[in-house]
Scaffold this motif. Structure first.
Motif: not given
Length: 512
Positions: A8-12, A14-21, A140-150
């Protein structure tokens, strides 16, 4: 599976750091704990998730549930973790599986299929998914970090996130829909970008009568992205001019349109139509936190919501002094950093400042026919409400004179569409030459691109000495002259271009 991990993602900012649930189900007395620097909304997800799972037709497991939001030192807030927590609980309790595979391969296949999934969504007690704030920033953050993500989100949020090109976004209406998608019994369709509403036509510059010099100053400001201060008596058209600046600027496109829309989505405010330039006009009672951003949970302020657009400050001296002084760094850097004891958040703030003010408290100082009621000390005190460092950072400071009865017979100004064509041509020249507007040039960029002929350089040096400019003011005048030259299609700045730029910082028209 007694342990499941969902991305998942947090928000900081305009960035959205990755979070593992991470969800662990163990034997023991029934308990449900959420750890990992979770805020109140995240801790309350326990009750929302419990009710949503039951009302979606699944069984809430009996046992000791521990949810860890990693990394543990990153603050987590809002209800966007409800969906990944609920899916994690169902995975850990074995209620989501891959029936077509042999049992021995089930866990490995599920882990592989989850590796490219990212989830964010709030749950209602019925199991329905509720739209979340910051969907576009997360995408935007997910596309930048992991382009093949769903990316799986509530349907309304997914339509917003789908504006990010080449990112696979799916929208779901309920928790049961997400479970069916993961189990392979149903496939959620790829989300389509939200429909773009047509922006209303901006007011036209031709409505402004007689203020030829002020209209020219507005064109120069638009063509170079320069900040502008309009000084004049009440009713001379200062606000009218400022409100027409947006109609001179080209619409946003590509990454900058996404960035502006992402900032609007963070604030849950009424966003302008996608691609339209933001125009923010806060009241003069606005606090410094509302203007530049902040709070216990830092939120974007008016200057960030005006990113790539216009920030109009009417009645500039009436603003809180602390609020105005907070504009110093953003005017220089194009961003604002909000530091708190536990974390630091940064928002972009590349806005175009347009300000308006009266020459004195009563407004009639220097008027041709009306008598000013202020004493000289009162005039000075009123003008001194704006500090020298703020004025030094405003590129252009022009007078908007009172026309009196001549206004009735004055001819209409140029149409905004005609001026916008010249502005767009000048901005295209700047983009090709230096990759941005003239107002964004730093010192080295100014030296490289604002070349002058000998006569213009001598005039620049003389003006610097005679008008007692700071180095910052001198460079800003040179950048304005570069814009005047771009509007004329000239490769070098000549004396005519520079003399016009000098007129926009004449001492008699400055409020100090």
């Amino acid at each position: 599976m007694t342990l499941s991990v969902i991305a998942s993602c947090a928000l900081a900012g305009l960035d959205a750091p990755a979070v593992r649930v991470e969800v662990h189900l163990a034997a023991g007395l029934p308990a449900f704990s959420v750890v990992g620097l979770a805020d109140t909304e995240v801790r309350e997800s326990r009750e929302r998730v419990r009710a949503a799972i039951a009302n979606a037709g699944f069984e809430f497991p009996a046992g000791r549930l521990i949810v860890n939001l990693a990394p543990a030192d990153l603050p987590k807030e809002s209800g966007r973790f409800d969906l990944p927590i609920a899916i994690g609980v169902l995975l850990a309790s074995g209620q989501i599986g891959l029936p077509e595979l042999a049992p021995g391969r089930r866990a490995a296949a599920m882990a592989s299929s989850l590796s490219r999934l990212v989830m964010a969504g709030e749950l209602s007690l019925t199991g329905a998914l509720v739209p979340i704030a910051g969907a576009l920033a997360i995408a935007l953050a997910v596309a930048r970090r992991q382009p093949d993500a769903e990316l799986i989100m509530p349907a309304a949020s997914a339509a917003e996130a789908a504006r990010v090109p080449d990112l696979h976004v799916v929208g779901a209406a309920t928790l049961a829909d997400v479970v069916s998608h993961l189990a392979g019994t149903a496939v959620l369709p790829r989300a389509k970008p939200a429909r773009v509403d047509k922006a209303p036509a901006p007011p036209c510059l031709s409505d402004v009568r007689g203020q030829t010099a002020a209209c020219r100053a507005l064109e120069v400001a638009a063509a170079g992205g320069h900040s502008l201060l309009l000084v004049g008596a009440p009713g001379t058209g200062k606000s009218m001019l400022a409100q027409r600046l947006g109609g001179l600027l080209p619409p946003l496109a590509g990454h900058i349109a996404l960035e502006a829309a992402a900032l609007a989505s963070l604030s849950r405010t009424q966003a302008p139509p996608y691609g339209a330039r933001p125009f923010r006009s806060p009241h003069h009672s606005t606090t410094s936190v509302a203007l530049v951003g902040g709070g216990s949970r830092p939120q974007p302020g008016e200057i960030s919501l005006a990113h790539h657009g216009v920030l109009f400050l009417d009645e500039l001296p009436e603003f809180n002094r602390q609020a105005l002084e907070a504009l110093r760094e953003p005017l220089e850097t194009g961003k604002v950093a909000i530091a708190r004891a536990r974390h630091r958040t940064e928002y972009p703030a590349r806005f175009q400042l347009i300000a308006a003010m009266n020459p004195c408290r009563c407004g009639w100082h220097g008027h041709a026919t009306r008598k000013c009621q202020c004493t000289p000390d009162q005039v000075v005190a009123y003008r001194n409400r704006i500090s020298g460092p703020i004025l030094d950072r405003i590129d252009m400071q022009v007078d908007v004179p009172s026309l009196g009865a001549a206004w009735v017979d004055a001819s209409a100004g140029q149409r905004s569409a005609d001026v916008a064509e010249r502005v767009a041509a000048a901005l295209a020249i700047q983009e090709k030459r230096q990759g941005g507007s003239n107002a964004t040039l730093d010192t080295s960029g100014t030296d490289r691109h604002c070349t002058t002929d000998p006569a213009a350089r001598e005039l620049w040096k003389e003006s610097m000495i005679n008008l007692n400019w700071s180095a910052r003011s001198a460079h800003r005048v040179l950048r304005v002259a570069r814009t005047v030259a771009d509007l004329a299609g000239a490769r070098k700045i000549n004396a005519v271009h520079l003399s016009e730029a000098v007129q926009y910082r004449r001492p008699g028209e400055q409020p100090r």
